[in-house]
Design a protein around this motif. Structure first.
Motif, PDB file in Angstrom:
ATOM      1  N   PHE A 145       0.793  -1.201   0.035  1.00  0.00           N
ATOM      2  CA  PHE A 145      -0.107   0.070   0.130  1.00  0.00           C
ATOM      3  C   PHE A 145       0.844   1.345  -0.185  1.00  0.00           C
ATOM      4  N   ARG A 146       0.676   2.054  -0.927  1.00  0.00           N
ATOM      5  CA  ARG A 146       1.662   3.278  -1.049  1.00  0.00           C
ATOM      6  C   ARG A 146       0.819   4.326  -0.577  1.00  0.00           C
ATOM      7  N   ILE A 147       1.362   5.066   0.562  1.00  0.00           N
ATOM      8  CA  ILE A 147       0.682   6.197   0.992  1.00  0.00           C
ATOM      9  C   ILE A 147       1.460   7.505   0.401  1.00  0.00           C
ATOM     10  N   TYR A 148       2.739   7.150  -0.286  1.00  0.00           N
ATOM     11  CA  TYR A 148       3.263   8.207  -0.977  1.00  0.00           C
ATOM     12  C   TYR A 148       2.667   9.056  -1.602  1.00  0.00           C
ATOM     13  N   ALA A 149       1.782   8.902  -2.256  1.00  0.00           N
ATOM     14  CA  ALA A 149       0.983   9.994  -3.114  1.00  0.00           C
ATOM     15  C   ALA A 149       0.374  10.834  -2.063  1.00  0.00           C
ATOM     16  N   PHE A 150       0.050  10.736  -0.721  1.00  0.00           N
ATOM     17  CA  PHE A 150      -0.471  11.768  -0.099  1.00  0.00           C
ATOM     18  C   PHE A 150       0.532  12.699  -0.026  1.00  0.00           C
ATOM     19  N   LEU A 151       1.894  12.281   0.200  1.00  0.00           N
ATOM     20  CA  LEU A 151       2.762  13.250   0.735  1.00  0.00           C
ATOM     21  C   LEU A 151       3.285  14.245  -0.650  1.00  0.00           C
ATOM     22  N   LEU A 152       2.796  13.817  -1.923  1.00  0.00           N
ATOM     23  CA  LEU A 152       2.962  14.315  -2.941  1.00  0.00           C
ATOM     24  C   LEU A 152       2.004  15.519  -3.201  1.00  0.00           C
ATOM     25  N   ILE A 153       1.146  15.993  -2.058  1.00  0.00           N
ATOM     26  CA  ILE A 153       0.191  17.027  -2.118  1.00  0.00           C
ATOM     27  C   ILE A 153       0.829  18.356  -2.623  1.00  0.00           C
ATOM     28  N   PRO A 154       1.907  18.568  -2.132  1.00  0.00           N
ATOM     29  CA  PRO A 154       2.650  20.127  -2.573  1.00  0.00           C
ATOM     30  C   PRO A 154       2.828  20.137  -4.045  1.00  0.00           C
ATOM     31  N   ALA A 155       3.260  18.981  -4.670  1.00  0.00           N
ATOM     32  CA  ALA A 155       3.806  18.899  -5.969  1.00  0.00           C
ATOM     33  C   ALA A 155       1.966  19.156  -6.821  1.00  0.00           C
ATOM     34  N   ALA A 156       0.919  18.446  -6.384  1.00  0.00           N
ATOM     35  CA  ALA A 156      -0.175  18.417  -6.838  1.00  0.00           C
ATOM     36  C   ALA A 156      -0.854  19.760  -6.831  1.00  0.00           C
ATOM     37  N   LEU A 157      -0.818  20.267  -5.662  1.00  0.00           N
ATOM     38  CA  LEU A 157      -1.135  21.820  -5.571  1.00  0.00           C
ATOM     39  C   LEU A 157      -0.520  22.796  -6.734  1.00  0.00           C
ATOM     40  N   LEU A 158       0.684  22.566  -7.224  1.00  0.00           N
ATOM     41  CA  LEU A 158       1.158  23.296  -8.180  1.00  0.00           C
ATOM     42  C   LEU A 158       0.923  22.724  -9.375  1.00  0.00           C
ATOM     43  N   GLY A 159       0.421  21.893  -9.641  1.00  0.00           N
ATOM     44  CA  GLY A 159      -0.040  21.141 -10.883  1.00  0.00           C
ATOM     45  C   GLY A 159       1.128  20.647 -11.812  1.00  0.00           C
ATOM     46  N   VAL A 160       1.923  19.943 -10.932  1.00  0.00           N
ATOM     47  CA  VAL A 160       3.066  19.163 -11.850  1.00  0.00           C
ATOM     48  C   VAL A 160       2.465  17.766 -12.105  1.00  0.00           C
ATOM     49  N   PRO A 161       2.321  17.773 -13.633  1.00  0.00           N
ATOM     50  CA  PRO A 161       1.632  16.625 -14.324  1.00  0.00           C
ATOM     51  C   PRO A 161       2.214  15.247 -13.774  1.00  0.00           C
ATOM     52  N   GLN A 162       1.564  14.011 -13.962  1.00  0.00           N
ATOM     53  CA  GLN A 162       1.896  12.732 -13.505  1.00  0.00           C
ATOM     54  C   GLN A 162       3.218  12.472 -14.401  1.00  0.00           C
ATOM     55  N   GLN A 163       3.069  12.800 -15.610  1.00  0.00           N
ATOM     56  CA  GLN A 163       4.326  12.551 -16.662  1.00  0.00           C
ATOM     57  C   GLN A 163       5.726  13.094 -16.064  1.00  0.00           C
ATOM     58  N   VAL A 164       5.480  14.321 -15.422  1.00  0.00           N
ATOM     59  CA  VAL A 164       6.938  14.836 -15.072  1.00  0.00           C
ATOM     60  C   VAL A 164       7.333  13.853 -13.914  1.00  0.00           C
ATOM     61  N   ILE A 165       6.456  13.399 -12.737  1.00  0.00           N
ATOM     62  CA  ILE A 165       6.756  12.712 -11.664  1.00  0.00           C
ATOM     63  C   ILE A 165       7.395  11.426 -12.230  1.00  0.00           C
ATOM     64  N   ALA A 166       6.603  10.740 -13.365  1.00  0.00           N
ATOM     65  CA  ALA A 166       7.007   9.375 -13.800  1.00  0.00           C
ATOM     66  C   ALA A 166       8.539   9.617 -14.381  1.00  0.00           C
ATOM     67  N   VAL A 167       8.705  10.596 -14.817  1.00  0.00           N
ATOM     68  CA  VAL A 167      10.043  10.969 -15.397  1.00  0.00           C
ATOM     69  C   VAL A 167      11.321  11.163 -14.187  1.00  0.00           C
TER      70      VAL A 167
END
Ligand SMILES: [Zn+2]
Ligand SMILES: [Zn+2]
Length: 449
Positions: A160-182
């Motif tokens: 179970f990855r809870i990691y995504a919750f901690l990425l809220i700061p990136a989500a707030l600033l609209g960092v796209p999923q593709q950038v995270i994937a790279v």
């Protein structure tokens, strides 16, 4: 019986497909990345061994190195198979949480990197602070050495990855999923280099990034160093949140975990702590303890269980015996050969994800896990390893004969089926020979402490 087997197989395959199908594209890309990363890591590990040997300071024990590399193989196989459940996906968060869309593309990459590192710091700190989460991380610390190979000891028990919750700061600033994937694999691979004892201090860089000196402190069990330096790339999180500790020449680091794992088997190590927690929750008389044990600080055990079922813990870090098992020279050569074969076999999987197909990939994954399990049990000198070898190799030879080859390899290379069958027979014979040589009884009750 046959009916039940089919039912179980259907349920297993359905769950597997559900998780894996939407990840197929990522799996293929990740497989290709691993095909380049794996040999590069292997070369660096071998270079470190050679360098240490030349300098008269060899920090790489062969048995430990093979255990580390086989742990890396199980981890990357698990990743490629996509066997983890994401509770909330990052793309969902970007869709719903963005309050300000950053336009500049280079800034997006910088934010992604910093956000990943910030999340990484907290996930790592949580793993070292809470009983339940330690299970995901124990394998990384289980080596009693400190070298590049240790970096590859990564978990297979994060479901179970809870990691995504901690990425809220990136989500707030609209960092796209593709950038995270790279950025995510780059961020992960950049944590490899600092697992070494050959680089001392690095001047002003010590204030900014995690250096080998900082990470040696993190892997050490000396009381002064315990639970310090959680940073993954940047060390300033530790300085900011009060977990920083400088390496001191007066305190030579001793590596490992305070409850030593005493096995080379990465699969066992991955579930060892969870197993202990389950046993403790079962044994304790207190209902309150049965529930709270999971979220208590790392290492906490119910009082009645501590008394009745003590586990061995290193009290004096300067006086304890490192785990080792008897391995004659011939056996060491055999282990090297097995390591290279394992890497070749797993590379074939990573390079042919699309043509092997989902269902067969699951069987391939099971084979890799069985291969690592049998090999490392053999390294532990467990006589049962011979039984594992015989069963595993008979199934493989049977499969090759029945399907006419090894997952399509026969189409590229006609003789491959014969070579593989010869390999399985030779492995069984070698393990049989060394198992019959076991003269002194081995204490396996020590392995689960
Ligand atoms: Zn750690
Ligand atoms: Zn580490």
């Amino acid at each position: 019986m046959v009916y039940r087997y089919k039912q179980i197989k259907f349920i297993y395959l359905s769950i597997f497909h559900l998780i894996a199908i939407y990840q197929l594209f990522n799996m293929e890309t990740y497989g290709k990345i691993l095909l380049i990363a794996m040999p590069a890591f292997l070369l660096l590990v071998l270079f470190e061994k050679w360098y240490g040997w030349r300098k008269g300071f060899d920090t790489v024990r062969t048995m430990d190195m093979i255990a580390s590399l086989s742990s890396g193989v199980t981890n990357s196989t698990k990743d490629v198979l996509g066997l983890s459940i994401v509770i909330v996906s990052y793309s969902w968060m970007v869709e719903h949480l963005t309050i300000y869309q950053v336009k500049s593309s280079w800034l997006l990459y910088v934010i992604a990197f910093l956000a990943l590192d910030f999340a990484g710091y907290w996930v790592h700190r949580l793993a070292h602070s809470v009983n339940f989460f330690w299970n995901n991380h124990i394998v990384h610390h289980s080596s009693e050495e400190f070298n590049l190979a240790c970096a590859l000891r990564q978990s297979i028990s994060v479901y179970f990855r809870i990691y995504a919750f901690l990425l809220i700061p990136a989500a707030l600033l609209g960092v796209p999923q593709q950038v995270i994937a790279v950025v995510a694999p780059l961020h992960l691979f950049a944590q490899f280099w600092y697992h070494t004892q050959h680089i001392h201090k690095m001047g002003w860089l010590e204030y900014i990034i995690v250096t080998p000196a900082h990470h040696r402190v993190h892997h050490a069990i000396n009381p002064e160093y315990l639970d310090k330096n959680y940073g993954q790339i940047f060390i300033f999180w530790d300085r900011m949140f009060g977990t920083f500790q400088e390496e001191s020449p007066a305190i030579p680091a001793v590596y490992g975990v305070t409850r030593p794992v005493r096995t080379w088997n990465p699969i066992k190590i991955n579930f060892m702590h969870l197993w202990l927690l389950m046993q403790d929750a079962w044994h304790t008389q207190s209902w309150k303890d049965k529930f709270r044990i999971w979220l208590m600080p790392l290492g906490w055990r119910p009082a009645d269980v501590v008394e009745k079922y003590p586990v061995y813990k290193i009290e004096d870090v300067y006086h304890f015996e490192k785990y080792d098992t008897p391995a004659p020279k011939g056996m060491i050569i055999y282990l090297w050969v097995q390591l290279f074969c394992l890497l070749l076999i797993v590379s074939y999987l990573f390079g042919n994800i699309a043509s092997i197909g989902l269902t067969n990939m699951m069987y391939y994954g099971l084979f890799i896990f069985a291969q690592v399990y049998a090999l490392t049990e053999f390294m532990d000198r467990n006589p049962r390893a011979l039984i594992y070898e015989i069963v595993k190799n008979m199934i493989c030879v049977g499969g090759i004969l029945y399907y006419g080859g090894w997952f399509g390899l026969q189409n590229y290379f006609g003789a491959s089926s014969y070579i593989l069958m010869g390999y399985f027979f030779a492995s069984t014979a070698t393990v049989a020979a060394y198992t019959s040589q076991l003269t002194r009884p081995l204490n396996h009750s020590r392995t689960l402490s």
